[in-house]
Scaffold this active site. Structure first.
Site, PDB file in Angstrom:
ATOM      1  CG  ASP A   1      -0.284  -0.348   2.532  1.00  0.00           C
ATOM      2  OD1 ASP A   1       0.966  -0.365   2.584  1.00  0.00           O
ATOM      3  OD2 ASP A   1      -0.998  -0.577   3.505  1.00  0.00           O
TER       4      ASP A   1
ATOM      5  CG  ASN B   8      -8.356  -0.679  12.161  1.00  0.00           C
ATOM      6  OD1 ASN B   8      -7.466  -1.422  11.750  1.00  0.00           O
ATOM      7  ND2 ASN B   8      -8.771   0.360  11.469  1.00  0.00           N
TER       8      ASN B   8
ATOM      9  CG  HIS C 201      -5.539  -1.777   8.973  1.00  0.00           C
ATOM     10  ND1 HIS C 201      -5.469  -0.400   9.004  1.00  0.00           N
ATOM     11  CD2 HIS C 201      -4.294  -2.213   9.334  1.00  0.00           C
ATOM     12  CE1 HIS C 201      -4.236  -0.050   9.341  1.00  0.00           C
ATOM     13  NE2 HIS C 201      -3.517  -1.121   9.545  1.00  0.00           N
TER      14      HIS C 201
ATOM     15  CD  GLU D 246      -8.260   1.338   7.656  1.00  0.00           C
ATOM     16  OE1 GLU D 246      -8.226   0.468   8.548  1.00  0.00           O
ATOM     17  OE2 GLU D 246      -7.474   2.307   7.638  1.00  0.00           O
TER      18      GLU D 246
HETATM   19  P1  PGA Z   1       2.648  -1.293  12.435  1.00  0.00           P
HETATM   20  O1  PGA Z   1       1.394  -1.298  11.463  1.00  0.00           O
HETATM   21  O2  PGA Z   1       3.539  -2.381  11.932  1.00  0.00           O
HETATM   22  O3  PGA Z   1       3.276   0.056  12.243  1.00  0.00           O
HETATM   23  O4  PGA Z   1       2.134  -1.558  13.799  1.00  0.00           O
HETATM   24  C1  PGA Z   1       0.807  -2.492  11.143  1.00  0.00           C
HETATM   25  C2  PGA Z   1      -0.379  -2.224  10.263  1.00  0.00           C
HETATM   26  O5  PGA Z   1      -1.047  -1.198  10.477  1.00  0.00           O
HETATM   27  O6  PGA Z   1      -0.648  -3.037   9.378  1.00  0.00           O
END
Ligand code: PGA
Length: 255
Positions: A77, A148, A150, A155
């Protein structure tokens, strides 16, 4: 500790560093096996805090002789809009954590663009899907999980049939990124992301989660109902998932 079911391995490591070394070894083995079969390997790559240690281990392996010359990669992404040279862009992240430090061929590193005008995005997303297919498909996809639930920027509420597309970011996702951007108001409201159906086509998925902040969402994703309200729960339907967590994450998780 290892818990293994038909389609899933859940591995707990004593430290984040050990978890990262395991993932880097798995990737190096994949590259070696594909090389022995006379072909390159296709990696799906993630950004964020979680995989940063894996890239460190891979760069170390490169300094010790590991080549990445036959690796193709697709990133999950990118923020939109986002200038790819901004420090917060996932393009910058990938260059500084990995691509600039190893011998990958730049033409084999696929990233979603942050600055394309809106009218081009649909075409770019379908070209990305085509490029994944033309590459032979993703052998191993590295994934993190958001607080959350995702995966990539998919999302809660995203269709499990989704393909690479422009999406709105959840408030939680934007809040979690606020410190990096020097305030919530600077965090983009949208992103371009591989879809859930795209991710599910990877032959193998490694889901990493570290720290107690990820415990309950990871537990829900693996043991709760499979629901579009918790995107990572779709991984229960994938034939080959390895979950890699450190002991802080597991401590809340295994109760
Ligand atoms: P993070 O993010 O590795 O910075 O905790 C993980 C994500 O949001 O997929």
């Amino acid at each position: 500790m290892t818990i293994e079911t038909k389609n899933r391995k859940v591995l707990e490591f004593g430290s984040y560093q050990q978890a990262c070394e395991y993932v880097a070894d798995t990737i190096a083995n994949l590259i070696r096996n594909r090389h022995q079969e006379g072909r390159g390997c296709v990696l799906g790559l993630a950004t964020g805090a979680t995989p940063a240690g894996v890239y460190k281990c891979l760069v170390k392996k490169h300094r010790e002789g590991q080549t990445f010359a036959h690796v193709t990669s697709f990133n999950l992404d990118e923020y939109w809009p986002m200038n790819m040279i901004n420090p917060q862009s996932f393009n910058t992240y990938m260059r500084s954590h990995f691509f600039d430090e190893v011998d990958m061929k730049i033409q084999n590193t696929y990233l979603l663009p942050g600055m394309e005008p809106l009218e081009n995005i649909q075409q770019i997303c379908s070209a990305y899907e085509d490029a994944i297919e033309t590459s032979g498909g993703i052998d191993t996809q590295l994934l993190g999980i958001g607080r959350n639930g995702h995966i990539a920027f998919n999302e809660p509420g995203t269709s499990f049939q989704s393909r690479t597309e422009l999406v709105d970011l959840h408030e939680q996702t934007r809040k979690d990124a606020a410190a990096t951007f020097g305030g919530l108001e600077n965090v983009p409201r949208q992103g371009i992301t591989m879809g859930i159906a795209t991710i599910m086509q990877a032959r193998k998925i490694i889901l990493m989660a570290n720290g107690k902040a990820k415990s309950s969402v990871l537990y829900q994703a693996l043991h709760g109902p499979v629901t579009e309200e918790l995107p990572a729960s779709v991984l229960q339907l994938h034939p080959d998932v390895t979950v890699v967590m450190d002991k802080e994450c597991a401590a809340g998780f295994l109760k």
